[in-house]
Design a protein around this motif. Structure first.
Motif, PDB file in Angstrom:
ATOM      1  N   ARG A  11       0.838  -1.208   0.000  1.00  0.00           N
ATOM      2  CA  ARG A  11       0.000   0.000   0.000  1.00  0.00           C
ATOM      3  C   ARG A  11       0.871   1.256   0.000  1.00  0.00           C
ATOM      4  N   ALA A  12       1.930   1.254   0.805  1.00  0.00           N
ATOM      5  CA  ALA A  12       2.811   2.423   0.897  1.00  0.00           C
ATOM      6  C   ALA A  12       3.528   2.688  -0.437  1.00  0.00           C
ATOM      7  N   LEU A  13       3.946   1.616  -1.094  1.00  0.00           N
ATOM      8  CA  LEU A  13       4.587   1.786  -2.403  1.00  0.00           C
ATOM      9  C   LEU A  13       3.609   2.391  -3.397  1.00  0.00           C
ATOM     10  N   TYR A  14       2.390   1.851  -3.442  1.00  0.00           N
ATOM     11  CA  TYR A  14       1.375   2.379  -4.358  1.00  0.00           C
ATOM     12  C   TYR A  14       1.075   3.848  -4.053  1.00  0.00           C
ATOM     13  N   GLN A  15       0.976   4.175  -2.775  1.00  0.00           N
ATOM     14  CA  GLN A  15       0.678   5.559  -2.413  1.00  0.00           C
ATOM     15  C   GLN A  15       1.803   6.482  -2.852  1.00  0.00           C
ATOM     16  N   ASP A 196      -8.217   2.015  -2.310  1.00  0.00           N
ATOM     17  CA  ASP A 196      -7.215   1.562  -3.280  1.00  0.00           C
ATOM     18  C   ASP A 196      -6.172   2.662  -3.434  1.00  0.00           C
ATOM     19  N   ALA A 197      -4.919   2.328  -3.127  1.00  0.00           N
ATOM     20  CA  ALA A 197      -3.857   3.345  -3.112  1.00  0.00           C
ATOM     21  C   ALA A 197      -3.284   3.642  -4.491  1.00  0.00           C
ATOM     22  N   LEU A 198      -3.703   2.885  -5.510  1.00  0.00           N
ATOM     23  CA  LEU A 198      -3.095   3.064  -6.832  1.00  0.00           C
ATOM     24  C   LEU A 198      -4.097   3.248  -7.955  1.00  0.00           C
ATOM     25  N   ILE A 238      -9.024 -17.127  -9.845  1.00  0.00           N
ATOM     26  CA  ILE A 238      -9.017 -15.666  -9.849  1.00  0.00           C
ATOM     27  C   ILE A 238      -8.833 -15.187  -8.422  1.00  0.00           C
ATOM     28  N   ASN A 239      -7.967 -14.211  -8.205  1.00  0.00           N
ATOM     29  CA  ASN A 239      -7.939 -13.585  -6.882  1.00  0.00           C
ATOM     30  C   ASN A 239      -7.970 -12.074  -6.988  1.00  0.00           C
ATOM     31  N   ALA A 240      -8.262 -11.439  -5.859  1.00  0.00           N
ATOM     32  CA  ALA A 240      -8.319  -9.984  -5.784  1.00  0.00           C
ATOM     33  C   ALA A 240      -8.213  -9.576  -4.322  1.00  0.00           C
ATOM     34  N   GLY A 241      -7.859  -8.330  -4.103  1.00  0.00           N
ATOM     35  CA  GLY A 241      -7.880  -7.750  -2.768  1.00  0.00           C
ATOM     36  C   GLY A 241      -9.232  -7.111  -2.507  1.00  0.00           C
ATOM     37  N   ALA A 242      -9.722  -7.228  -1.279  1.00  0.00           N
ATOM     38  CA  ALA A 242     -11.065  -6.737  -0.974  1.00  0.00           C
ATOM     39  C   ALA A 242     -11.182  -5.221  -1.032  1.00  0.00           C
ATOM     40  N   VAL A 243     -10.058  -4.498  -0.930  1.00  0.00           N
ATOM     41  CA  VAL A 243     -10.146  -3.035  -0.900  1.00  0.00           C
ATOM     42  C   VAL A 243      -9.770  -2.400  -2.237  1.00  0.00           C
ATOM     43  N   GLU A 244      -9.580  -3.196  -3.290  1.00  0.00           N
ATOM     44  CA  GLU A 244      -9.144  -2.612  -4.565  1.00  0.00           C
ATOM     45  C   GLU A 244     -10.329  -2.232  -5.456  1.00  0.00           C
ATOM     46  N   THR A 245     -10.097  -1.246  -6.307  1.00  0.00           N
ATOM     47  CA  THR A 245     -11.170  -0.754  -7.168  1.00  0.00           C
ATOM     48  C   THR A 245     -11.559  -1.752  -8.251  1.00  0.00           C
ATOM     49  N   LEU A 246     -10.669  -2.660  -8.609  1.00  0.00           N
ATOM     50  CA  LEU A 246     -10.970  -3.643  -9.646  1.00  0.00           C
ATOM     51  C   LEU A 246     -11.579  -4.924  -9.088  1.00  0.00           C
ATOM     52  N   GLN A 273      -4.533  -4.994  -1.241  1.00  0.00           N
ATOM     53  CA  GLN A 273      -4.477  -4.089  -2.377  1.00  0.00           C
ATOM     54  C   GLN A 273      -4.406  -4.863  -3.695  1.00  0.00           C
ATOM     55  N   HIS A 274      -4.332  -4.115  -4.769  1.00  0.00           N
ATOM     56  CA  HIS A 274      -4.222  -4.642  -6.126  1.00  0.00           C
ATOM     57  C   HIS A 274      -2.976  -5.522  -6.269  1.00  0.00           C
ATOM     58  N   VAL A 275      -3.163  -6.714  -6.805  1.00  0.00           N
ATOM     59  CA  VAL A 275      -2.079  -7.689  -7.027  1.00  0.00           C
ATOM     60  C   VAL A 275      -1.269  -7.912  -5.745  1.00  0.00           C
TER      61      VAL A 275
END
Length: 300
Positions: A11-15, A196-198, A238-246, A273-275
């Motif tokens: 998350r910090a990297l994306y931000q 979503d931080a990115l 298929i996987n995803a993060g629960a807080v991501e926009t996609l 987060q995403h991926v």
């Protein structure tokens, strides 16, 4: 149960990327590619994995070769990055972890990127590499296509194009946080915008514009697999993060594929987060997810 402190690294990297892009709206595509090549940072180096540079069908690639892997089985991995950024360098370690967990080899390809090479250049490259793997003696039943984000789209659309061309399909597809919706109509684009931080709608609009160019259609099933017919498609994880926009791209894909009779497994992980598998080796959420994928793979 809360998320691990280690998982905040992603998350910090994306931000930091989002902040840098906002502060420098004039970043060139070369600047963005340099920025996104930091994507490898959350991933710790997998132990017992070696790498080998190669060219397949004229396309630069990196083989990931875990010790003791079944060399007759291979993952064809297409990296994420909005079809425009990301590379074998940014994704090498992530794919090393995935291949090691599955006990197979993998090849990550540097397919042609937008905007210099818009759709369908990326699918042309990935299908060419698939056919090269067949020519090298790999059996379709021993090939998996996999990818993340835009690369998750390609892991799916590659199979759709192979089916269209009458080529024998791979055994399975693994998609991390796939970006599929080129119309940008998903509800979680709004509902998860604050978490979503990115990935924002504005970022997706810019990336899809570069990807589709002047001639691509937002509803072409090879660009937007949510419009595809999934009958006869290989089994799908298929996987995803629960807080991501996609998030709902993953959920919608699972629903559409299941309705077409596909064997689908969907994994949505809280707080991620995403991926989020980019946290492999660093955070338990990523390592646990890769173990789940390995269990899924080995029950085939």
């Amino acid at each position: 149960m809360g998320i691990s402190p280690q998982s905040d690294f992603l998350r910090a990297l994306y931000q930091s990327w989002s902040d840098r892009m906002a502060a420098n709206p004039g970043l060139t595509i070369a600047d963005l590619r340099s920025l996104f090549d930091e994507w490898h940072q959350p991933t710790l180096e997998p132990e017992g994995v070696t790498y080998k540079s190669a060219r397949l069908s004229g396309i630069d690639a990196i083989w990931t070769l875990p010790e003791g892997a079944n060399t007759e089985q291979v993952i064809l991995y297409t990296h994420g990055g909005g079809f425009a950024v990301g590379s074998t360098d940014s994704h090498r370690k992530l794919v090393g972890h995935l291949a090691k967990q599955l006990g197979v080899t993998a090849v990550v390809i540097d397919y042609r990127r937008a905007p210099e090479h818009p759709f369908p250049a990326q699918i042309e490259d990935s299908t060419a590499v698939y056919k090269e793997l067949l020519a090298r003696g790999f059996k379709p039943a021993d090939i998996i296509t996999s990818g993340d984000s835009a690369g998750g789209n390609l892991a799916i659309s590659t199979v759709l194009k192979l089916r269209q061309d009458g080529v024998a399909l791979p055994a399975a597809v693994i998609a991390f946080s796939p970006w599929l919706d080129m119309e940008h109509v998903g509800k979680t684009l709004q509902t998860n915008a604050a978490t979503d931080a990115l990935v924002s709608k504005a970022v997706l609009e810019g990336m899809s514009g570069m990807f589709l160019g002047e001639k691509g259609s937002r509803t072409d099933p090879l660009a937007n697999p949510l419009k595809a017919d999934f009958r006869g498609f290989p089994r799908l994880y298929i996987n995803a993060g629960a807080v991501e926009t996609l998030l709902d791209n993953a959920q919608d894909l699972a629903r559409i594929a299941k309705a077409a009779g596909v064997d689908v497994t969907l994994s949505v992980v809280d707080g991620m987060q995403h991926v989020f598998p980019f946290l492999a080796g660093r955070a338990p959420e990523a390592d646990d997810e890769l173990r789940r994928i390995a269990q899924w793979f080995k029950r085939s």
